[in-house]
Design a protein around this motif. Sequence first.
Motif, PDB file in Angstrom:
ATOM      1  N   UNK A  36      29.940   4.055 -10.256  1.00  0.00           N
ATOM      2  CA  UNK A  36      29.096   4.569  -9.175  1.00  0.00           C
ATOM      3  C   UNK A  36      28.575   5.956  -9.507  1.00  0.00           C
ATOM      4  N   UNK A  37      29.443   6.831 -10.030  1.00  0.00           N
ATOM      5  CA  UNK A  37      29.020   8.190 -10.373  1.00  0.00           C
ATOM      6  C   UNK A  37      28.010   8.182 -11.521  1.00  0.00           C
ATOM      7  N   UNK A  38      28.228   7.291 -12.505  1.00  0.00           N
ATOM      8  CA  UNK A  38      27.265   7.184 -13.605  1.00  0.00           C
ATOM      9  C   UNK A  38      25.894   6.757 -13.085  1.00  0.00           C
ATOM     10  N   UNK A  39      25.866   5.738 -12.213  1.00  0.00           N
ATOM     11  CA  UNK A  39      24.580   5.282 -11.684  1.00  0.00           C
ATOM     12  C   UNK A  39      23.878   6.372 -10.883  1.00  0.00           C
ATOM     13  N   UNK A  40      24.645   7.157 -10.130  1.00  0.00           N
ATOM     14  CA  UNK A  40      24.062   8.282  -9.390  1.00  0.00           C
ATOM     15  C   UNK A  40      23.473   9.309 -10.356  1.00  0.00           C
ATOM     16  N   UNK A  41      24.213   9.601 -11.411  1.00  0.00           N
ATOM     17  CA  UNK A  41      23.715  10.594 -12.384  1.00  0.00           C
ATOM     18  C   UNK A  41      22.436  10.100 -13.051  1.00  0.00           C
ATOM     19  N   UNK A  42      22.397   8.832 -13.443  1.00  0.00           N
ATOM     20  CA  UNK A  42      21.194   8.291 -14.082  1.00  0.00           C
ATOM     21  C   UNK A  42      20.008   8.291 -13.137  1.00  0.00           C
ATOM     22  N   UNK A  43      20.249   7.985 -11.859  1.00  0.00           N
ATOM     23  CA  UNK A  43      19.146   7.889 -10.908  1.00  0.00           C
ATOM     24  C   UNK A  43      18.676   9.249 -10.411  1.00  0.00           C
ATOM     25  N   UNK A  44      19.461  10.304 -10.657  1.00  0.00           N
ATOM     26  CA  UNK A  44      19.126  11.615 -10.090  1.00  0.00           C
ATOM     27  C   UNK A  44      17.976  12.309 -10.796  1.00  0.00           C
ATOM     28  N   UNK A  45      17.658  11.903 -12.044  1.00  0.00           N
ATOM     29  CA  UNK A  45      16.552  12.528 -12.778  1.00  0.00           C
ATOM     30  C   UNK A  45      16.108  11.586 -13.885  1.00  0.00           C
ATOM     31  N   UNK A  46      14.799  11.468 -14.130  1.00  0.00           N
ATOM     32  CA  UNK A  46      14.321  10.554 -15.182  1.00  0.00           C
ATOM     33  C   UNK A  46      14.887  10.878 -16.556  1.00  0.00           C
ATOM     34  N   UNK A  47      15.064  12.197 -16.851  1.00  0.00           N
ATOM     35  CA  UNK A  47      15.570  12.545 -18.175  1.00  0.00           C
ATOM     36  C   UNK A  47      17.038  12.147 -18.352  1.00  0.00           C
ATOM     37  N   UNK A  48      17.808  12.080 -17.219  1.00  0.00           N
ATOM     38  CA  UNK A  48      19.189  11.610 -17.307  1.00  0.00           C
ATOM     39  C   UNK A  48      19.210  10.139 -17.736  1.00  0.00           C
ATOM     40  N   UNK A  49      18.392   9.330 -17.063  1.00  0.00           N
ATOM     41  CA  UNK A  49      18.364   7.906 -17.385  1.00  0.00           C
ATOM     42  C   UNK A  49      17.853   7.674 -18.799  1.00  0.00           C
ATOM     43  N   UNK A  50      16.820   8.440 -19.210  1.00  0.00           N
ATOM     44  CA  UNK A  50      16.276   8.281 -20.562  1.00  0.00           C
ATOM     45  C   UNK A  50      17.329   8.615 -21.617  1.00  0.00           C
ATOM     46  N   UNK A  51      18.100   9.683 -21.393  1.00  0.00           N
ATOM     47  CA  UNK A  51      19.129  10.084 -22.351  1.00  0.00           C
ATOM     48  C   UNK A  51      20.222   9.023 -22.455  1.00  0.00           C
ATOM     49  N   UNK A  52      20.610   8.453 -21.317  1.00  0.00           N
ATOM     50  CA  UNK A  52      21.674   7.447 -21.362  1.00  0.00           C
ATOM     51  C   UNK A  52      21.186   6.155 -22.015  1.00  0.00           C
ATOM     52  N   UNK A  53      19.934   5.761 -21.711  1.00  0.00           N
ATOM     53  CA  UNK A  53      19.386   4.567 -22.350  1.00  0.00           C
ATOM     54  C   UNK A  53      19.307   4.751 -23.867  1.00  0.00           C
ATOM     55  N   UNK A  54      18.911   5.949 -24.279  1.00  0.00           N
ATOM     56  CA  UNK A  54      18.830   6.218 -25.712  1.00  0.00           C
ATOM     57  C   UNK A  54      20.231   6.149 -26.337  1.00  0.00           C
ATOM     58  N   UNK A  55      21.227   6.709 -25.664  1.00  0.00           N
ATOM     59  CA  UNK A  55      22.592   6.674 -26.189  1.00  0.00           C
ATOM     60  C   UNK A  55      23.081   5.230 -26.336  1.00  0.00           C
TER      61      UNK A  55
END
Length: 326
Positions: free
Chosen positions: A32-51
């Motif tokens: 749940x915390x990971x999904x919140x972090x990814x959804x909180x900013x586009x660059x967060x989600x982009x960084x995680x997708x890249x990882x």
Amino acid sequence: MTDRPPPNPIWETALDWLLLIQENPDDPEINRRLNHWRASAPEHDAAYRKALKVWSLSGEALSLPVAAEPAPMPMPTALRPPARLSRRKRALVGAAMAASALLMWGPDWQAMQADYRSPTAEHRTITLSDGSQMLLDSNTLADVQYNSEQREVTLLRGQAFFSVTHDANRAFYVNAGDVRVRVTGTAFAVNLDDNGVDVSVESGTVAVQTPQASASATHLLGHGDQLHFAANDQRTRIVQLPQEQIAPWRRWQLVAVDQSIDDVIMQLRRYQPGLIVLTDKALGQRRITAALNLRDPKRALQTAIAPLGGRLQDNVPYTLIVSTKP
């Protein structure tokens, strides 16, 4: 000397989340915390997708829960970041991912480094987290890294048009090959291909750093200026362009002014699925001036070569063969 960005805390946090979710794949609170972090900013989600993409190359993907993209959700009042993993452990993960990327073999390995890509024969508009817009041409790859000190886009392949939102506290940089562009708020295009790099300014001003230029001798470009940095001889040339020749690909048009057939074919390859093979070197050196329709690259190629005695064969699947008529 060209400024280089400091370590990216968003990327480091993405690695922390990656390891944490690997070690606790079934923990609902961590997910749940990971999904919140990814959804909180586009660059967060982009960084995680890249990882996730790059880590999968190391053979560890099966141990990672790759969930569907999370739907946007409101930012919680107290979003806790993951516990910071040791610098050594994070460094080992980063090294493994880098090694996997180096070992990857395939025609589109650059795509694994990219946050954003546009498919063949399509444009894609990206609105970045600061409100700046990036329009990607067909078959283009771009990587985005924002932090508290600067905004940076690396064009890995193709061409893009940028409309940059002014931010006095964070300059906007675009890297393309050996060229680095610095802007505060303007509209300009960058093209990266085998011939080198082109920077064309529609409005505002940009400062362009090339390998020959010192920090105090950057090239300042204004409205209508185009800088070409040649990959073969490392020379820089600046010319004036009419408005309609600045990124005409936005209108699905290729404007070739005294260009060689070699250059025209190189540009058309971005839009044509499969291969374009030129069998006549002399034909490739012939030059044309024409406006070509990029929505139909095959017909555009026929239009370019027909007046020069060229012919186009398509009897081989996914391959266009360009030669001279017998």
